[in-house]
Design an enzyme around this catalytic site. Structure first.
Site, PDB file in Angstrom:
ATOM      1  N   TYR A   1       2.837 -20.497  -0.065  1.00 33.12           N
ATOM      2  CA  TYR A   1       1.998 -19.399   0.440  1.00 33.12           C
ATOM      3  C   TYR A   1       0.536 -19.632   0.054  1.00 33.12           C
ATOM      4  O   TYR A   1      -0.365 -19.577   0.892  1.00 33.12           O
ATOM      5  CB  TYR A   1       2.499 -18.067  -0.133  1.00 33.12           C
ATOM      6  CG  TYR A   1       1.746 -16.863   0.367  1.00 33.12           C
ATOM      7  CD1 TYR A   1       2.219 -16.122   1.439  1.00 33.12           C
ATOM      8  CD2 TYR A   1       0.551 -16.466  -0.227  1.00 33.12           C
ATOM      9  CE1 TYR A   1       1.530 -15.017   1.912  1.00 33.12           C
ATOM     10  CE2 TYR A   1      -0.152 -15.375   0.233  1.00 33.12           C
ATOM     11  CZ  TYR A   1       0.344 -14.645   1.290  1.00 33.12           C
ATOM     12  OH  TYR A   1      -0.356 -13.557   1.754  1.00 33.12           O
TER      13      TYR A   1
ATOM     14  N   ASP B   1       1.216  -5.713   2.341  1.00 30.24           N
ATOM     15  CA  ASP B   1       2.434  -5.114   1.783  1.00 30.24           C
ATOM     16  C   ASP B   1       2.116  -3.857   0.985  1.00 30.24           C
ATOM     17  O   ASP B   1       2.768  -2.821   1.133  1.00 30.24           O
ATOM     18  CB  ASP B   1       3.152  -6.120   0.870  1.00 30.24           C
ATOM     19  CG  ASP B   1       3.470  -7.419   1.590  1.00 30.24           C
ATOM     20  OD1 ASP B   1       3.352  -7.451   2.830  1.00 30.24           O
ATOM     21  OD2 ASP B   1       3.823  -8.389   0.916  1.00 30.24           O
TER      22      ASP B   1
ATOM     23  N   SER C   1      14.576 -10.366  -0.327  1.00 34.85           N
ATOM     24  CA  SER C   1      14.737 -10.237   1.121  1.00 34.85           C
ATOM     25  C   SER C   1      13.413 -10.314   1.864  1.00 34.85           C
ATOM     26  O   SER C   1      13.382 -10.327   3.084  1.00 34.85           O
ATOM     27  CB  SER C   1      15.416  -8.912   1.447  1.00 34.85           C
ATOM     28  OG  SER C   1      14.631  -7.841   0.953  1.00 34.85           O
TER      29      SER C   1
ATOM     30  N   GLU D   1       1.480 -11.772  11.310  1.00 36.42           N
ATOM     31  CA  GLU D   1       1.960 -12.419  10.086  1.00 36.42           C
ATOM     32  C   GLU D   1       0.973 -13.489   9.627  1.00 36.42           C
ATOM     33  O   GLU D   1       0.507 -14.293  10.442  1.00 36.42           O
ATOM     34  CB  GLU D   1       3.326 -13.046  10.382  1.00 36.42           C
ATOM     35  CG  GLU D   1       4.287 -12.984   9.235  1.00 36.42           C
ATOM     36  CD  GLU D   1       4.744 -11.560   8.926  1.00 36.42           C
ATOM     37  OE1 GLU D   1       4.193 -10.968   7.977  1.00 36.42           O
ATOM     38  OE2 GLU D   1       5.636 -11.061   9.621  1.00 36.42           O
TER      39      GLU D   1
ATOM     40  N   SER E   1       9.321  -6.699   0.504  1.00 33.72           N
ATOM     41  CA  SER E   1       8.257  -6.237  -0.397  1.00 33.72           C
ATOM     42  C   SER E   1       8.718  -5.354  -1.542  1.00 33.72           C
ATOM     43  O   SER E   1       8.126  -4.310  -1.820  1.00 33.72           O
ATOM     44  CB  SER E   1       7.176  -5.495   0.390  1.00 33.72           C
ATOM     45  OG  SER E   1       6.465  -6.388   1.165  1.00 33.72           O
TER      46      SER E   1
ATOM     47  N   THR F   1      -1.971 -13.021   8.768  1.00 34.76           N
ATOM     48  CA  THR F   1      -3.306 -12.704   9.283  1.00 34.76           C
ATOM     49  C   THR F   1      -4.088 -11.873   8.269  1.00 34.76           C
ATOM     50  O   THR F   1      -5.294 -11.734   8.380  1.00 34.76           O
ATOM     51  CB  THR F   1      -3.204 -11.883  10.583  1.00 34.76           C
ATOM     52  OG1 THR F   1      -2.274 -10.817  10.367  1.00 34.76           O
ATOM     53  CG2 THR F   1      -2.738 -12.722  11.745  1.00 34.76           C
ATOM     54  N   ASP F   2      -3.376 -11.311   7.256  1.00 34.75           N
ATOM     55  CA  ASP F   2      -4.051 -10.304   6.410  1.00 34.75           C
ATOM     56  C   ASP F   2      -5.036 -10.904   5.412  1.00 34.75           C
ATOM     57  O   ASP F   2      -5.890 -10.192   4.904  1.00 34.75           O
ATOM     58  CB  ASP F   2      -3.038  -9.371   5.718  1.00 34.75           C
ATOM     59  CG  ASP F   2      -2.148 -10.064   4.699  1.00 34.75           C
ATOM     60  OD1 ASP F   2      -2.049 -11.315   4.707  1.00 34.75           O
ATOM     61  OD2 ASP F   2      -1.537  -9.337   3.891  1.00 34.75           O
TER      62      ASP F   2
END
Ligand code: GLA
Length: 387
Positions: free
Chosen positions: A224, A174, A125, A33, A128, A35-36
């Site tokens: 984010y 995602d 939620s 999580e 994605s 990390t992308d």
């Protein structure tokens, strides 16, 4: 779903003859999580839930959008000559962004479209729904206009549109999970070069359960983007002492040796998470290959602690769900999944403990948070398709 969107299409636009119906899935991330966008690894899988669309070409340049999930907005009209983001356009900024991103790459639509959407990913939620909408849009544009793009391109175009049209600096996970999903498999993706492997995720004697906290805190996107720039700054600082391209290039030992190049404690924590989480993800996939579900679960738990304490993207509601899950016998691992600040947790639960898990975690959540949690026993599905 197919019949539902076609029926609505006919009701709103008249004739549904010749309309195509398409699907693209949502995703859940097992581990890896935040990390992308740090050149690290992720391990998501596509879900069997997602977004559906009935789409038909028009003879002029008009675009008409309707979502059965946002009925109050009614039919939203736009045009191929007006592909710019606006607050009033609401959810239609996602498909419009993808159309714009295709045009940016020289792939221009030569006529408008009538579109009806319906999704079964619970709103907000963190599973994605927006990435599924982006991949869905790219998928039907390719089908209708013959654009020469691969599914990986669909993911990249979706991410590009989200970054540059919708102002959310998300990574590739995602959209990649939605575009490249494979039934019963998770995707072990190296975001540094987009190399990937499928790993079977049909668990012997256990289920994957997604628990929806039913909370979504505001400022998700700004928090984010802030995490992302903290990591970018930490990377620049580290680059003064070590030759790396992304935080994902570092082992834990290298990080510990070089971390004092980062001149701020908060940035140090963020970078630590990115480095350790990447290594955890590599180890977790190895554990899964060796059928060591216990280790996989322990790594999931460690991932949660790191996201809670070092990356600080959890929240009280999610922490309650995870803490209560950890208390239940037969829970192999449990953690927050997705961008954070609400949304869902993902847990691996032994078959015989599934009912107790739902009862105990549900009751404790109600008591401690005053809200109902929703539980989904997840099925891993394929990428986008024409139905
Ligand atoms: C969101 C983003 C992804 C990824 C996750 C966190 O879902 O869209 O790119 O960064 O958060 O792992």
């Amino acid at each position: 779903m197919k019949e539902m969107v076609l029926k609505k299409f006919e009701e709103l636009y008249g004739n549904a003859d010749g309309a195509g119906v398409y699907f693209a899935p949502g995703r859940v991330n097992m581990i890896g999580e935040h990390t992308d966008y740090n050149g690290g690894h992720v391990f998501p899988c596509a879900l069997t839930i997602g977004t559906y669309a009935a789409v038909k070409k028009r003879t002029d340049r008009k675009l008409r959008f309707y979502s059965m999930n946002f009925e109050k907005m009614g039919v939203v009209e736009s045009s191929l000559d007006d592909l710019t983001p606006s607050d009033a356009a609401g959810w239609t900024n996602y498909p419009k962004g993808v159309m714009w991103a295709f045009a940016e790459r020289g792939m221009k639509m030569d006529c408008g479209l009538d579109i009806v959407l319906n999704g079964n990913i619970p709103n907000g939620s963190g599973l994605s729904s927006s990435a599924s909408l982006e991949v869905l849009t790219g998928f039907y544009l390719r089908d209708l206009f013959g654009f020469d793009v691969t599914n990986v391109d669909l993911a990249l175009i979706g991410q590009y549109s989200e970054n540059n049209f919708n102002g959310m600096n998300c990574g590739i996970m995602d959209q990649f999970a939605s575009a490249m999903g494979k039934k019963d498999n998770a995707i072990f993706l190296d975001t540094a070069d987009l190399s990937y492997q499928y790993a079977p995720l049909v668990l012997d004697g256990a289920k994957i359960i997604v628990t929806n906290s039913n909370v979504k805190h505001s400022l998700v996107n700004s928090a984010y983007n802030e995490r992302r720039s903290e990591c970018e700054r930490a990377l620049e600082e580290l680059k003064t002492v070590v030759d790396i391209k992304g935080l994902g290039d570092l082992s834990e030992e290298q990080f510990e040796a070089d971390k004092d190049a980062i001149k701020d404690d908060i940035r140090k924590k963020r970078a630590k998470h990115a480095v350790y989480e990447n290594q955890r993800t590599i180890r977790a996939v190895e554990a899964l290959k060796n059928n060591n579900l216990k280790e996989f679960g322990e790594l999931m738990n460690a991932s949660h602690v790191s996201l809670r304490d070092d990356y600080e993207v959890s929240c009280d509601e999610i922490d309650v769900l995870v803490e209560e899950a950890w208390k239940v016998d037969g829970v192999i691992g449990s953690r927050i999944t997705g961008g954070g600040f609400g949304g869902c947790t993902v847990s691996i639960v032994k078959d015989e403990a599934v009912d107790t898990f739902k009862e105990k975690v549900g009751a404790a959540y109600k008591e401690r948070v005053g809200k109902n949690a929703d539980f989904y026993v997840v099925e891993i599905g394929d990428g986008p398709s024409k139905l």
